[in-house]
Design a protein around this motif. Structure first.
Motif, PDB file in Angstrom:
ATOM      1  N   ALA A  71       0.825  -1.199   0.000  1.00 46.36           N
ATOM      2  CA  ALA A  71       0.000   0.000   0.000  1.00 46.36           C
ATOM      3  C   ALA A  71       0.859   1.248   0.000  1.00 46.36           C
ATOM      4  O   ALA A  71       2.001   1.241   0.472  1.00 46.36           O
ATOM      5  N   SER A  72       0.297   2.307  -0.523  1.00 48.29           N
ATOM      6  CA  SER A  72       0.877   3.630  -0.392  1.00 48.29           C
ATOM      7  C   SER A  72       0.638   4.127   1.038  1.00 48.29           C
ATOM      8  O   SER A  72      -0.327   3.734   1.692  1.00 48.29           O
ATOM      9  N   GLU A  73       1.505   5.002   1.509  1.00 47.17           N
ATOM     10  CA  GLU A  73       1.325   5.566   2.843  1.00 47.17           C
ATOM     11  C   GLU A  73      -0.010   6.304   2.973  1.00 47.17           C
ATOM     12  O   GLU A  73      -0.517   6.489   4.086  1.00 47.17           O
ATOM     13  N   ALA A 101      -2.464   2.724   6.349  1.00 44.35           N
ATOM     14  CA  ALA A 101      -1.508   1.772   5.777  1.00 44.35           C
ATOM     15  C   ALA A 101      -0.508   1.312   6.836  1.00 44.35           C
ATOM     16  O   ALA A 101      -0.166   0.125   6.916  1.00 44.35           O
ATOM     17  N   GLU A 107      -0.117  -2.596   8.207  1.00 44.05           N
ATOM     18  CA  GLU A 107       1.120  -3.386   8.240  1.00 44.05           C
ATOM     19  C   GLU A 107       1.377  -3.922   9.642  1.00 44.05           C
ATOM     20  O   GLU A 107       1.734  -5.097   9.820  1.00 44.05           O
ATOM     21  N   TYR A 119       3.918  -1.211   3.537  1.00 49.74           N
ATOM     22  CA  TYR A 119       3.512   0.014   2.855  1.00 49.74           C
ATOM     23  C   TYR A 119       4.756   0.802   2.459  1.00 49.74           C
ATOM     24  O   TYR A 119       5.832   0.648   3.050  1.00 49.74           O
TER      25      TYR A 119
END
Length: 260
Positions: free
Chosen positions: A124-126, A170, A174, A182
Motif C-alpha cells: 500500500a501507499s502511505e 496503511a 502493516e 507500505y
C-alpha cells in the motif's frame, strides 16, 4: 470514455488498473464483469507470470457503486452482485496459478478492501486506508471479508473492524499483519512494480504450488496438509526451474527461471 478496466502487459507482468476514478473506482456490473474477463485472460496468457491489481486516481476501490443499487433501472440485486460480480472475482484471485499483488494506491473500502485482502501479497501507499464500510449502511462484510480478515489479524480485531467500520491506515494495516508492507507515496509505484517483477522472474510453477498449499491450509487438518505438501514438493522437484535453481546454486550464478 476510457474502459473501466485497463491492462498493460510488460516484463512478464500484467498490470490491471481499476479505472473509474471519478467514482473512486467503485464497482458497477460492467466493471465487475470486465475484471473477471481480464483476470481469466491473464490466467491463460503464458506471457504473463505475475499480476498486479491497482487503481487509477486517488482511490484503490470504494466498493460497490451505490448509485447502481439505488437506481431501479440499473440495480441487478444483491444476489446477482454477490454471486455474479464479487464471488467470482474472489474465486479467480485465489485459483489463478500466478502470484497476484494488490497495490493499494488509496482508499480501499467495502468490497474494494476485501478484494485487495484476497490477493497473495498486499502492498500500500502511505496514503492508503482500509475500511470495512458495510456496517455504516446496514450490511455485512462480503467478498470473503469474513473469511480472510480474521485469518489475517485475528478474531477480535476482525470483529471490531467489521462492526465498527473503523478506518485503518496503511501503517496500522502493516502492524496488524493485514498487509505485507507500505511504501512512501513517492516510491509506491516503483516499489510495487519491483516486487511484482521479482515474482514474475521467480520459479512461478513452485509459487503456484505454494499458493495451492496455502489455500488448502485454510481448511485442512495437519495430516491433510502434510500430505499435500509432500505431493506438491514432489511436483515442484520435477520442474525445469528446480533443476535450474540447483544448478545455478552449485555454479554460483544467478538462476534463469522460466516458470516451467
Amino acid at each position: 470514455m476510457s474502459k473501466s478496466i485497463q491492462v498493460e502487459i510488460q516484463n512478464k507482468v500484467a498490470k490491471i488498473r481499476l479505472n473509474r476514478p471519478e467514482v473512486f473506482n467503485s464497482f458497477n456490473r460492467g466493471m465487475a464483469l470486465s475484471l473477471q474477463k481480464e483476470l481469466k485472460k491473464c490466467a491463460e496468457n503464458k506471457e504473463v507470470r505475475a499480476i498486479l491489481l491497482t487503481g487509477n486516481g486517488k482511490a484503490f476501490c470504494a466498493g460497490q457503486d451505490l448509485k447502481e443499487v439505488t437506481d431501479p433501472d440499473l440495480n441487478p440485486g444483491f444476489k446477482a452482485i454477490l454471486e455474479e460480480h464479487y464471488n467470482p472475482i474472489i474465486q479467480l484471485i485465489r485459483s489463478i496459478e500466478k502470484p497476484i499483488v494488490a497495490a493499494v494506491n488509496g482508499v480501499a473500502a467495502g468490497a474494494g478492501a476485501n478484494i485487495a485482502l484476497a490477493c497473495d501479497i498486499v502492498v500500500a501507499s502511505e496514503h492508503a486506508a482500509f475500511i470495512q464500510a458495510f456496517s455504516k449502511i446496514g450490511l455485512i462484510p462480503d467478498s470473503a471479508g469474513t473469511f480472510f480478515l480474521p485469518r489475517l489479524i485475528g478474531f477480535q480485531k476482525a470483529s471490531a473492524l467489521a462492526m465498527l467500520g473503523d478506518k485503518v491506515s496503511a501503517e496500522e494495516a502493516e502492524e496488524l499483519g493485514m498487509i505485507y508492507k507500505y511504501f512512501s507515496a513517492e516510491s509506491f509505484e516503483e516499489e510495487s512494480t519491483k516486487l511484482v517483477e521479482k515474482l514474475a522472474n521467480m520459479p512461478t510453477r513452485a509459487l503456484a504450488l505454494t499458493k495451492e498449499a496455502l489455500n488448502q491450509s485454510l481448511t485442512n487438518n495437519l495430516e491433510e496438509q502434510l500430505a499435500l505438501e509432500s505431493k506438491n514438493q514432489i511436483a515442484a522437484a520435477s520442474t525445469a526451474d528446480y533443476k535450474e535453481g540447483v544448478n545455478a546454486f552449485v555454479e554460483k550464478r544467478k538462476p534463469n527461471f522460466k516458470g516451467e
